[in-house]
Design an enzyme around this catalytic site. Structure first.
Site, mmCIF file in Angstrom:
data_model
loop_
_atom_site.group_PDB
_atom_site.id
_atom_site.type_symbol
_atom_site.label_atom_id
_atom_site.label_comp_id
_atom_site.label_asym_id
_atom_site.label_seq_id
_atom_site.Cartn_x
_atom_site.Cartn_y
_atom_site.Cartn_z
ATOM 1 N N HIS B 77 -4.817 -2.439 -4.122
ATOM 2 C CA HIS B 77 -3.795 -1.961 -3.201
ATOM 3 C C HIS B 77 -2.620 -1.338 -3.974
ATOM 4 C CE1 HIS B 77 -0.100 -2.881 -0.686
ATOM 5 N NE2 HIS B 77 -0.752 -2.027 0.059
ATOM 6 N N GLU B 80 -3.571 2.027 -5.031
ATOM 7 C CA GLU B 80 -3.458 2.956 -3.902
ATOM 8 C C GLU B 80 -2.026 3.479 -3.804
ATOM 9 O OE1 GLU B 80 -3.576 1.284 0.223
ATOM 10 O OE2 GLU B 80 -2.048 2.871 0.279
ATOM 11 N N HIS B 81 -1.057 2.594 -3.938
ATOM 12 C CA HIS B 81 0.343 3.023 -3.900
ATOM 13 C C HIS B 81 0.655 3.954 -5.057
ATOM 14 C CE1 HIS B 81 2.845 0.608 -0.928
ATOM 15 N NE2 HIS B 81 1.604 0.251 -0.666
ATOM 16 N N GLU B 157 6.208 -5.353 0.939
ATOM 17 C CA GLU B 157 5.150 -5.226 1.948
ATOM 18 C C GLU B 157 4.523 -6.597 2.204
ATOM 19 O OE1 GLU B 157 2.157 -2.253 1.079
ATOM 20 O OE2 GLU B 157 1.012 -2.778 2.884
#
Lengths: 432, 451
Positions: B77, B80-81, B157
């Site tokens: 993840h 991905e950022h 997040e």
């Protein structure tokens, strides 16, 4: 169902339209006075219908019975005509009909999607639900219990808390200030008679705005309208809601204590009404200030440069009686003060200097270029047309909207920026 | 009420019955889905929809949270950022700025099994998108300070989606208990302490290992034809060095021997909840033939107010205010059936759990009537027709199918497969999933000692 040459002709027109193949809107009038906006789209065998009821919604909840409008919406598929809840829902399933409700402070809306082959059944059932709701006692009590337990679950969500607290202050003294879904206490006060009365006054007797998209002709739409709304014989007599200006903030943020590790911040500034000619300048201004998550001032200062938040954004919000800008961000408790300071700095920067020519151009490119992306389904088209009817934007709005954005000048935006950002933002925080 | 519908893989759709040519309604048409491979082996899938001159470009990589390096949960993840934080050719934020300036809308998502990057944009900008995506596929090169800053963003997040939400905290605990050995036991977003230690080297190693054409599938939906798409895809992706396809060596989940139970108290909870998880047959399990019957079972038992569980627990016995089922069958690793139930006032969670177990036992004998079965099948089949309406949805759905090892044409096979489900299949599905030893039960409660 037979296909006629006329249908092929429409379909052909539809594809030859230059900008928006999907956006040829026809106004269809039924013999009983009901009208609908229709976009024919015969590419897929589905139909989407949306009905909005004017002067309905949470603003019309009686005092101490907040959540009444919402409760009514939750009862619409809980029994109609001769069918109790179970029979009605089995009928909806048997024809794979998708039924939905939505509500804001001014308007209750109902939507329905059906496969073409079952649209006749779908319209029959919709007609029953809208014209002959049962409000059976056992269904009322079951739905009541569910609304209350949902509310209690929402109370664990700091974002929900933030929005309720913000509303109560921003619109103090006005019906918009109250919780749309009510509170566990107010929901307990609502009786079956209340539900029936609200339904009669705000749905049965209300003016409707109707949108239809999909695999259906104008003639079929006319038939459907006559069936859905057999008569228009009563007047709603709803007390009109007055326009309201959102309140400014005070010297310090309103702090609501909740034991959460991340502080949720909700803020607002006055905006303009939807019908205000400056609305498009506000949309452009908002895009620069907090519209693009990785490209706006707020996004860049709070997230991209400092990693303080996962989201930091602003939106242009409008209801029929008010317009404002809302701002949302959230950060760990220890950084909340810092994040708010950065936000206030951006407000001050905007007030003093407004936006640059480069920012204006980038915002316009994005807003005009991405416009059609938001119309990528029957439901999206129906929802957009609903807003066009609600705010009287005109049937050709889809073709004119980009021109309106492109016509916004730098001086218009900066005059508006100076006006809006001179107000003290109303800031509410929820956290420790 | 129109409350929670069953959260079947939302993507899930049934048969395609409609034609693309206007005017003519053929009885049995399928959604046009084409696939081809580029000269370097990269797969491209095309789903045409000519309603508007726009496309969705969805680039998927066969790597997800379950591939996080050991001790580095949240890495997929985070990667991905970081894909938005700069390449050699385009600095941090450039991807976002360029796409926005061309009127495009973009986003990305990470699942346990795969990661996807999508752009919705006017058709004429497709080559620009491909150029940028090919660039960041192989040339990711953000500066050090962007790593540190973005690590803070993913931590926020996690705070937003997990630590601020009691239900999510419970789900995280339950998932870790459900999968004792399989990498699904780690949260996708990562455990906080591990996230805080993720480094630039971690991301770059991860990216180098997994991000290349042999591990990627491109799905393009919208106003495009193969004649237009293929040369563009060859030009921007076909010449890239293929790399090696990701071969997964995930730890296996051994047979489960006993039910697990967890109680979570949280001071922000005002409404107790009961949650139950079961390991379920799925797209990749040995009993994958039961996947579609599981979808039907989930609809019958917990798909809305007509479902057997709702009728029994909520309507007749008044022990709950809501109950719903969620089944994530399209999974590379073990699938799961999830049941959520909210007790009525005055009903304890153990009372509700006992009633739930009684209903489950009854379902092992029979699930619904023949009419109920027919209706469930009609609903599932119709989903595909409805899904075809949104080009972005279609890209996500086809992507999910292909990333989970299902054939490209599975979308078109779905209705026939659903149609073939019998009451006996549903019974087998119930027997396969309702094994107490392969379950976790969670209680979400207010703080101990509070009301």
């Amino acid at each position: 169902m037979s296909r006629s040459a006329g249908l092929l002709f429409f379909a052909f027109l539809f594809f030859s339209s230059p900008v928006f193949a999907a956006a040829k809107i026809q106004e269809v009038d039924a013999s009983n006075g009901a009208k609908a906006w229709l976009i024919e789209d015969h590419n897929l065998p589905i139909v989407t219908v949306r009905v909005d009821f004017a002067d309905s919604g949470a603003a019309y909840d009686p005092k101490d019975k907040e959540g009444l409008a919402f409760f009514v919406t939750q009862m619409l598929n809980e029994g109609a005509g001769e069918m109790d809840s179970l029979a009605l829902n089995r009928a909806l399933e048997k024809y794979a009909i998708r039924f939905g409700v939505d509500m804001d402070e001014d308007t209750i809306s109902v939507s329905l999607q059906a496969l073409s082959e079952f649209k006749g059944h779908a319209f029959d059932l919709l007609s029953l639900m809208l014209n002959k709701p049962r409000f059976d006692n056992d269904a009322v009590e079951r739905v009541r219990a569910n609304i209350v337990s949902d509310l209690k679950q929402l109370e664990a969500d700091p974002s929900y808390s933030a929005s309720l607290h913000w509303k109560a202050i921003a619109f103090a003294g006005h019906p918009y200030s109250r919780p749309k879904r009510g509170t566990p206490d107010s929901i307990e006060q609502i009786t079956r008679t209340d539900l029936q009365q609200y339904d009669r006054q705000h749905l049965l007797c209300s003016a409707r705005r109707i949108e239809v998209v999909g695999d259906i002709t104008a003639a079929e739409t006319r038939e459907m309208l006559a069936k859905l709304f057999p008569s228009f014989s009563c007047a709603s007599g709803a007390t009109p809601v007055r326009d309201v200006k959102i309140r400014d903030g005070g010297a310090a943020p309103i702090m609501v204590k909740e034991a959460v590790p991340q502080t949720v911040i909700t803020a607002s500034l006055p905006g303009v009404m939807r019908s205000d000619p400056r609305y498009y300048a506000l949309v452009v201004l908002n895009q620069v200030f907090g519209g693009g998550v990785l490209t706006s001032r707020l996004g860049l200062e709070i997230r991209e440069k400092r990693g303080l938040a996962y989201y930091a954004e602003s939106d242009v919000d409008a209801l029929e009686h008010g317009g404002w800008m809302s701002i949302h961000f959230a950060t760990r408790r220890e950084q909340a003060g810092n994040a708010i300071r950065i936000f206030m700095d951006e407000v001050e920067k905007m007030r003093k200097k407004g936006i640059t020519e480069a920012e204006l151009d980038a915002a316009k490119l994005y807003l005009t270029g991405s416009f059609s992306l938001g119309l990528d389904s029957q439901e999206a088209l129906a929802d957009y047309m609903a807003a066009m009817q609600r705010y009287r934007l005109g049937m050709d709005y889809l073709d004119r909207r980009n021109d309106k954005i492109n016509a916004v000048t730098l001086s218009e935006v900066n005059t508006l920026a100076k006006d809006i950002f001179s107000h003290k933002p109303l800031v509410v925080t929820v956290g420790q | 009420m129109t409350g929670r519908q069953i959260r079947l893989l939302v993507f899930f759709l049934g048969v395609l019955i409609l034609p693309l040519t206007c005017g003519a309604f053929a009885a049995d048409s399928r959604q046009d889905i084409e696939t081809f491979t580029l000269k370097n082996g990269m797969q491209v899938i095309l789903v045409p929809n000519h309603r508007m001159p726009i496309v969705t470009h969805l680039l998927l990589y066969r790597v997800g949270g379950a591939d996080d390096f050991p001790g580095r949960s949240g890495l997929a993840h985070y990667n991905e950022h970081m894909m938005f934080q700069g390449t050699k050719a385009h600095g941090a934020g450039e991807f976002a700025r360029i796409i926005s300036a061309n009127g495009g809308v973009f986003n990305a998502f990470t699942t346990r099994d795969y990661t996807g990057y999508y752009v919705n944009i006017a058709k004429e900008h497709l080559s620009l998108v491909m150029q940028l995506e090919a660039d960041r596929m192989l040339n990711l090169d953000p500066d050090e300070q962007h790593f540190l800053k973005e690590r803070q963003v993913i931590i926020e997040e996690r705070r937003m989606s997990v630590e601020n939400q009691p239900e999510a905290l419970l789900a995280e605990e339950m998932q870790a208990m459900m999968f004792r050995n399989h990498p699904y036991h780690n949260p996708l977003i990562g455990w906080m302490q591990e996230m805080q230690a993720l480094s630039r080297d971690d991301v770059l190693s991860f990216h180098r290992q997994f991000y290349h054409p042999a591990n990627a599938v491109l799905v393009v939906t919208g106003d495009i034809t193969r004649t237009e798409l293929q040369p563009l895809a060859e030009k921007y992706y076909g010449g890239l060095p293929a790399g090696t396809p990701n071969v997964r060596h995930w730890q296996q989940e051994p047979p489960q021997r006993g039910p697990r139970h967890i109680t979570l108290h949280n001071e922000n909870v005002k409404q107790p909840e009961l949650v139950r998880y079961y390991i379920a047959p799925g797209a990749s399990s040995e009993d994958k033939a039961l996947m579609i019957p599981e979808f039907v079972l989930a609809q019958l038992m917990g798909g809305g107010t007509t479902s057997s569980m709702y009728q029994s627990l909520v309507v007749k016995q008044k022990l709950a205010t809501s109950v719903d089922f969620s089944y994530n069958g399209i999974s590379v690793g073990p699938a799961m059936l999830e049941i959520n139930a909210v007790p009525a006032v005055g009903v304890s969670l153990s009372q509700l759990e006992a009633a739930l177990d009684k209903e489950i036992a009854a379902s092992l004998v029979q699930v619904g009537t023949p009419d109920d079965l027919e209706r469930a099948k009609i609903l599932l089949k119709a989903d595909t027709t409805y899904a075809r309406d949104s080009m972005e949805s279609m890209a996500r759905i086809i992507g999910a199918l292909v990333m989970s090892g299902l054939p490209v044409d599975y979308f078109n096979q779905w209705p026939t497969l659903v149609d073939a489900v019998t009451a006996d299949d549903v019974h087998k599905a119930a027997v396969a999933v309702f094994k107490p030893e392969a379950s976790v039960t969670g209680y979400l409660l207010p703080e101990e000692g509070s009301k």
